[in-house]
Design a protein around this motif. Structure first.
Motif, PDB file in Angstrom:
ATOM      1  N   ALA A   1      -4.376  57.313   2.111  1.00 32.02           N
ATOM      2  CA  ALA A   1      -3.564  56.217   1.559  1.00 32.02           C
ATOM      3  C   ALA A   1      -3.284  56.450   0.074  1.00 32.02           C
ATOM      4  CB  ALA A   1      -4.288  54.888   1.768  1.00 32.02           C
ATOM      5  N   ILE A   2      -4.266  56.975  -0.637  1.00 33.56           N
ATOM      6  CA  ILE A   2      -4.090  57.244  -2.077  1.00 33.56           C
ATOM      7  C   ILE A   2      -3.090  58.391  -2.269  1.00 33.56           C
ATOM      8  CG2 ILE A   2      -5.262  58.043  -4.177  1.00 33.56           C
ATOM      9  CD1 ILE A   2      -7.859  56.674  -2.893  1.00 33.56           C
ATOM     10  N   ILE A   3      -3.267  59.461  -1.500  1.00 35.06           N
ATOM     11  CA  ILE A   3      -2.343  60.610  -1.601  1.00 35.06           C
ATOM     12  C   ILE A   3      -0.910  60.150  -1.328  1.00 35.06           C
ATOM     13  CG2 ILE A   3      -1.650  62.791  -0.510  1.00 35.06           C
ATOM     14  CD1 ILE A   3      -4.632  63.301   0.106  1.00 35.06           C
ATOM     15  N   ASP A   4      -0.747  59.343  -0.275  1.00 36.33           N
ATOM     16  CA  ASP A   4       0.604  58.904   0.112  1.00 36.33           C
ATOM     17  C   ASP A   4       1.252  58.100  -1.011  1.00 36.33           C
ATOM     18  OD1 ASP A   4       0.175  60.128   2.518  1.00 36.33           O
ATOM     19  OD2 ASP A   4      -0.186  58.276   3.644  1.00 36.33           O
ATOM     20  N   ARG A   5       0.476  57.231  -1.649  1.00 36.54           N
ATOM     21  CA  ARG A   5       1.053  56.393  -2.717  1.00 36.54           C
ATOM     22  C   ARG A   5       1.323  57.199  -3.980  1.00 36.54           C
ATOM     23  NH1 ARG A   5      -1.363  53.265   0.928  1.00 36.54           N
ATOM     24  NH2 ARG A   5      -0.738  51.095   1.149  1.00 36.54           N
ATOM     25  N   ILE A   6       0.569  58.262  -4.180  1.00 36.60           N
ATOM     26  CA  ILE A   6       0.883  59.153  -5.314  1.00 36.60           C
ATOM     27  C   ILE A   6       2.189  59.893  -5.009  1.00 36.60           C
ATOM     28  CG2 ILE A   6       0.172  61.272  -6.493  1.00 36.60           C
ATOM     29  CD1 ILE A   6      -2.729  60.226  -6.291  1.00 36.60           C
ATOM     30  N   GLU A   7       2.312  60.339  -3.770  1.00 36.92           N
ATOM     31  CA  GLU A   7       3.506  61.122  -3.413  1.00 36.92           C
ATOM     32  C   GLU A   7       4.784  60.289  -3.457  1.00 36.92           C
ATOM     33  OE1 GLU A   7       2.682  63.375   0.146  1.00 36.92           O
ATOM     34  OE2 GLU A   7       1.447  64.802  -0.980  1.00 36.92           O
ATOM     35  N   THR A   8       4.672  58.989  -3.180  1.00 39.55           N
ATOM     36  CA  THR A   8       5.874  58.150  -3.279  1.00 39.55           C
ATOM     37  C   THR A   8       6.154  57.706  -4.723  1.00 39.55           C
ATOM     38  OG1 THR A   8       4.652  56.093  -2.944  1.00 39.55           O
ATOM     39  CG2 THR A   8       5.546  57.153  -0.962  1.00 39.55           C
ATOM     40  N   GLY A   9       5.228  58.017  -5.636  1.00 35.34           N
ATOM     41  CA  GLY A   9       5.428  57.655  -7.041  1.00 35.34           C
ATOM     42  C   GLY A   9       4.897  56.280  -7.399  1.00 35.34           C
ATOM     43  N   GLU A  10       4.272  55.609  -6.391  1.00 36.55           N
ATOM     44  CA  GLU A  10       3.734  54.261  -6.656  1.00 36.55           C
ATOM     45  C   GLU A  10       2.562  54.312  -7.649  1.00 36.55           C
ATOM     46  OE1 GLU A  10       1.502  50.933  -4.027  1.00 36.55           O
ATOM     47  OE2 GLU A  10       2.938  52.186  -2.957  1.00 36.55           O
ATOM     48  N   ILE A  11       1.750  55.364  -7.535  1.00 35.34           N
ATOM     49  CA  ILE A  11       0.635  55.542  -8.475  1.00 35.34           C
ATOM     50  C   ILE A  11       0.916  56.796  -9.293  1.00 35.34           C
ATOM     51  CG2 ILE A  11      -1.849  55.913  -8.709  1.00 35.34           C
ATOM     52  CD1 ILE A  11      -2.242  54.709  -5.947  1.00 35.34           C
ATOM     53  N   HIS A  12       0.900  56.642 -10.621  1.00 35.54           N
ATOM     54  CA  HIS A  12       1.193  57.769 -11.498  1.00 35.54           C
ATOM     55  C   HIS A  12      -0.120  58.530 -11.757  1.00 35.54           C
ATOM     56  CE1 HIS A  12       3.357  60.160 -14.308  1.00 35.54           C
ATOM     57  NE2 HIS A  12       2.679  59.737 -15.353  1.00 35.54           N
ATOM     58  N   ALA A  13      -0.509  59.342 -10.785  1.00 36.40           N
ATOM     59  CA  ALA A  13      -1.769  60.077 -10.879  1.00 36.40           C
ATOM     60  C   ALA A  13      -1.642  61.372 -10.088  1.00 36.40           C
ATOM     61  CB  ALA A  13      -2.908  59.227 -10.322  1.00 36.40           C
ATOM     62  N   GLU A  14      -2.675  62.186 -10.237  1.00 36.54           N
ATOM     63  CA  GLU A  14      -2.702  63.456  -9.522  1.00 36.54           C
ATOM     64  C   GLU A  14      -4.106  63.620  -8.954  1.00 36.54           C
ATOM     65  OE1 GLU A  14      -2.376  68.032 -11.070  1.00 36.54           O
ATOM     66  OE2 GLU A  14      -1.342  66.462 -12.176  1.00 36.54           O
ATOM     67  N   VAL A  15      -4.237  64.047  -7.704  1.00 31.67           N
ATOM     68  CA  VAL A  15      -5.581  64.299  -7.183  1.00 31.67           C
ATOM     69  C   VAL A  15      -5.986  65.696  -7.642  1.00 31.67           C
ATOM     70  CG1 VAL A  15      -7.099  64.350  -5.184  1.00 31.67           C
ATOM     71  CG2 VAL A  15      -5.120  62.810  -5.186  1.00 31.67           C
TER      72      VAL A  15
END
Ligand code: GRF
Length: 206
Positions: free
Chosen positions: A22-36
Protein backbone atom coordinates in the motif's frame (compact mmCIF):
# COMPACT_ATOMS: atom_id res chain seq x y z
CA UNK A 1 15.27 19.75 8.71
CA UNK A 2 15.39 16.58 6.66
CA UNK A 3 18.66 15.83 4.93
CA UNK A 4 17.20 14.08 1.91
CA UNK A 5 14.45 15.08 -0.48
CA UNK A 6 12.29 13.04 -1.00
CA UNK A 7 12.11 11.42 2.43
CA UNK A 8 13.90 8.06 2.43
CA UNK A 9 11.96 5.22 4.05
CA UNK A 10 13.49 2.06 5.49
CA UNK A 11 10.71 -0.51 5.77
CA UNK A 12 11.07 -3.49 8.13
CA UNK A 13 8.90 -6.53 7.48
CA UNK A 14 8.41 -10.13 8.58
CA UNK A 15 5.47 -11.37 6.55
CA UNK A 16 3.13 -10.86 3.65
CA UNK A 17 3.70 -7.12 3.19
CA UNK A 18 0.25 -5.81 2.26
CA UNK A 19 1.05 -2.60 4.17
CA UNK A 20 4.36 -2.36 2.34
CA UNK A 21 2.47 -2.73 -0.94
CA UNK A 22 0.00 0.00 0.00
CA UNK A 23 2.88 2.37 0.78
CA UNK A 24 4.72 1.55 -2.47
CA UNK A 25 1.52 2.08 -4.48
CA UNK A 26 0.88 5.50 -2.93
CA UNK A 27 4.47 6.56 -3.55
CA UNK A 28 4.18 5.46 -7.17
CA UNK A 29 1.00 7.48 -7.69
CA UNK A 30 2.72 10.54 -6.19
CA UNK A 31 0.40 10.69 -3.17
CA UNK A 32 3.36 10.34 -0.80
CA UNK A 33 6.52 12.26 -1.67
CA UNK A 34 8.97 9.60 -0.49
CA UNK A 35 11.23 6.85 -1.72
CA UNK A 36 11.60 3.34 -0.29
CA UNK A 37 15.37 3.23 0.25
CA UNK A 38 15.38 -0.41 1.41
CA UNK A 39 13.19 -3.22 2.71
CA UNK A 40 14.69 -5.28 5.52
CA UNK A 41 13.23 -8.62 6.59
CA UNK A 42 14.10 -10.78 9.56
CA UNK A 43 12.56 -13.73 7.67
CA UNK A 44 14.15 -15.05 4.49
CA UNK A 45 10.81 -16.35 3.18
CA UNK A 46 8.73 -13.21 3.79
CA UNK A 47 6.50 -12.56 0.77
CA UNK A 48 7.10 -8.83 1.34
CA UNK A 49 10.58 -9.34 -0.12
CA UNK A 50 9.12 -10.43 -3.48
CA UNK A 51 6.83 -7.41 -3.49
CA UNK A 52 9.80 -5.07 -2.93
CA UNK A 53 11.97 -6.78 -5.54
CA UNK A 54 9.14 -6.47 -8.10
CA UNK A 55 9.36 -2.70 -7.68
CA UNK A 56 13.16 -2.63 -7.94
CA UNK A 57 13.58 -1.79 -4.24
CA UNK A 58 16.80 -3.01 -2.55
CA UNK A 59 16.06 -5.84 -0.10
CA UNK A 60 18.12 -7.10 2.83
CA UNK A 61 17.49 -10.37 4.68
CA UNK A 62 18.63 -9.72 8.22
CA UNK A 63 17.99 -12.76 10.41
CA UNK A 64 18.60 -12.72 14.12
CA UNK A 65 20.08 -16.22 14.54
CA UNK A 66 23.72 -15.08 14.34
CA UNK A 67 23.29 -12.34 16.96
CA UNK A 68 23.73 -13.10 20.65
CA UNK A 69 21.22 -10.49 21.81
CA UNK A 70 18.48 -8.10 20.73
CA UNK A 71 20.65 -4.99 21.15
CA UNK A 72 23.39 -6.39 18.92
CA UNK A 73 20.81 -7.29 16.29
CA UNK A 74 19.38 -3.77 16.47
CA UNK A 75 22.85 -2.20 16.22
CA UNK A 76 23.36 -4.10 12.97
CA UNK A 77 19.91 -2.98 11.75
CA UNK A 78 20.85 0.65 12.46
CA UNK A 79 24.02 0.21 10.39
CA UNK A 80 22.02 -1.13 7.45
CA UNK A 81 19.49 1.71 7.70
CA UNK A 82 22.29 4.29 7.88
CA UNK A 83 23.99 2.77 4.85
CA UNK A 84 20.79 3.51 2.88
CA UNK A 85 20.52 7.07 4.32
CA UNK A 86 17.12 6.32 5.81
CA UNK A 87 15.16 9.24 7.33
CA UNK A 88 12.06 7.40 8.55
CA UNK A 89 11.80 3.76 9.66
CA UNK A 90 8.50 1.97 9.04
CA UNK A 91 7.60 -1.24 10.85
CA UNK A 92 5.15 -2.87 8.47
CA UNK A 93 4.36 -6.17 10.15
CA UNK A 94 7.85 -6.45 11.68
CA UNK A 95 7.40 -8.97 14.47
CA UNK A 96 10.11 -7.87 16.89
CA UNK A 97 10.19 -5.46 19.82
CA UNK A 98 12.90 -2.82 19.36
CA UNK A 99 15.55 -2.02 21.95
CA UNK A 100 16.86 1.41 22.95
CA UNK A 101 19.63 0.97 20.36
CA UNK A 102 17.15 1.36 17.51
CA UNK A 103 14.78 3.75 19.27
CA UNK A 104 17.60 6.17 20.22
CA UNK A 105 19.13 6.04 16.74
CA UNK A 106 15.87 7.27 15.14
CA UNK A 107 14.13 9.50 17.70
CA UNK A 108 10.46 9.95 16.79
CA UNK A 109 11.29 8.58 13.39
CA UNK A 110 10.10 4.98 13.71
CA UNK A 111 6.43 4.23 13.03
CA UNK A 112 4.47 1.04 13.66
CA UNK A 113 0.96 -0.06 12.76
CA UNK A 114 -1.03 -2.10 15.25
CA UNK A 115 -4.35 -3.85 14.46
CA UNK A 116 -6.36 -2.49 17.42
CA UNK A 117 -7.29 0.80 19.05
CA UNK A 118 -4.39 1.21 21.47
CA UNK A 119 -3.98 1.20 24.40
CA UNK A 120 -6.50 -1.65 24.15
CA UNK A 121 -5.19 -5.02 23.02
CA UNK A 122 -1.44 -4.50 22.56
CA UNK A 123 0.86 -7.36 21.59
CA UNK A 124 0.10 -10.44 19.55
CA UNK A 125 -3.34 -11.54 18.27
CA UNK A 126 -4.93 -8.12 18.83
CA UNK A 127 -7.95 -9.01 16.67
CA UNK A 128 -8.56 -12.21 18.66
CA UNK A 129 -8.19 -10.25 21.92
CA UNK A 130 -10.83 -7.75 20.70
CA UNK A 131 -13.25 -10.54 19.74
CA UNK A 132 -12.77 -12.34 23.05
CA UNK A 133 -13.40 -9.11 24.97
CA UNK A 134 -16.60 -8.44 23.04
CA UNK A 135 -15.93 -4.89 21.86
CA UNK A 136 -18.27 -3.38 19.25
CA UNK A 137 -15.50 -1.40 17.59
CA UNK A 138 -11.84 -2.06 17.00
CA UNK A 139 -9.52 -0.63 14.39
CA UNK A 140 -5.89 0.26 13.89
CA UNK A 141 -3.34 2.60 15.40
CA UNK A 142 -0.24 4.16 13.85
CA UNK A 143 2.20 5.21 16.55
CA UNK A 144 5.80 6.19 17.07
CA UNK A 145 7.85 3.37 18.50
CA UNK A 146 9.42 3.32 21.93
CA UNK A 147 10.92 0.36 23.79
CA UNK A 148 7.56 -0.93 25.03
CA UNK A 149 5.08 -3.20 23.31
CA UNK A 150 2.86 -0.87 21.24
CA UNK A 151 3.18 1.94 23.80
CA UNK A 152 4.61 4.91 21.85
CA UNK A 153 2.83 8.22 21.06
CA UNK A 154 -0.24 7.75 18.87
CA UNK A 155 -0.23 9.46 15.46
CA UNK A 156 -3.50 8.28 13.86
CA UNK A 157 -6.27 5.78 14.55
CA UNK A 158 -9.12 4.43 12.46
CA UNK A 159 -12.24 2.78 13.86
CA UNK A 160 -13.65 -0.43 12.38
CA UNK A 161 -16.92 -2.07 13.48
CA UNK A 162 -16.88 -5.59 14.88
CA UNK A 163 -19.71 -7.78 13.50
CA UNK A 164 -21.41 -10.50 15.58
CA UNK A 165 -20.30 -13.28 13.26
CA UNK A 166 -16.73 -12.05 12.85
CA UNK A 167 -13.87 -14.50 13.05
CA UNK A 168 -10.25 -13.47 13.57
CA UNK A 169 -9.86 -13.68 9.78
CA UNK A 170 -12.86 -11.54 8.81
CA UNK A 171 -12.10 -8.87 11.41
CA UNK A 172 -8.41 -8.84 10.40
CA UNK A 173 -9.36 -8.35 6.76
CA UNK A 174 -11.63 -5.40 7.60
CA UNK A 175 -8.97 -3.83 9.82
CA UNK A 176 -6.27 -4.31 7.18
CA UNK A 177 -8.19 -2.17 4.69
CA UNK A 178 -8.16 0.62 7.27
CA UNK A 179 -4.47 -0.03 8.01
CA UNK A 180 -3.45 0.56 4.42
CA UNK A 181 -5.15 3.99 4.31
CA UNK A 182 -4.15 5.07 7.80
CA UNK A 183 -0.48 4.07 7.58
CA UNK A 184 -0.13 5.90 4.28
CA UNK A 185 -1.80 8.99 5.74
CA UNK A 186 0.55 9.02 8.75
CA UNK A 187 3.62 8.67 6.53
CA UNK A 188 2.35 11.47 4.32
CA UNK A 189 1.97 13.74 7.39
CA UNK A 190 5.53 12.95 8.47
CA UNK A 191 6.95 13.50 5.01
CA UNK A 192 5.17 16.85 4.80
CA UNK A 193 6.72 17.76 8.20
CA UNK A 194 3.28 18.30 9.75
CA UNK A 195 3.91 16.21 12.88
CA UNK A 196 5.21 17.47 16.20
CA UNK A 197 5.63 15.27 19.27
CA UNK A 198 5.18 16.80 22.70
CA UNK A 199 5.54 14.16 25.38
CA UNK A 200 2.90 11.54 24.62
CA UNK A 201 0.93 13.92 22.38
CA UNK A 202 1.32 14.12 18.64
CA UNK A 203 0.27 17.46 17.16
CA UNK A 204 -0.71 17.61 13.49
CA UNK A 205 -0.66 20.91 11.62
CA UNK A 206 -2.79 21.76 8.58
C1 GRF B 1 -0.74 -6.00 10.14
O1 GRF B 1 -1.98 -6.51 10.55
C2 GRF B 1 -0.20 -5.05 11.16
O2 GRF B 1 -1.19 -4.40 11.89
C3 GRF B 1 0.59 -5.93 12.08
O3 GRF B 1 1.15 -6.91 11.24
C4 GRF B 1 0.32 -7.09 10.10
C5 GRF B 1 1.17 -7.00 8.88
O4 GRF B 1 0.49 -7.34 7.71
N1 GRF B 1 1.59 -5.15 12.79
P1 GRF B 1 1.17 -7.15 6.29
O5 GRF B 1 2.49 -7.93 6.32
O6 GRF B 1 1.41 -5.69 6.06
O7 GRF B 1 0.22 -7.73 5.32
Amino acid sequence: MRKHVPCRLGILVSGSGTNLQAIIDRIETGEIHAEVACVISNKADAYALSRAARHGIPVVVHENSSFSGRRLYDAATVEILRSYNVDLVILAGFMRILTDVMVDAFPHAIMNIHPALLPSFPGLHAQQQALAYGVRYSGCTVHFVDCGTDTGPIILQAVVPVEQDDTEETLSARIQKAEHRTFAEAIKLYVEERIQVIGRNVLISN
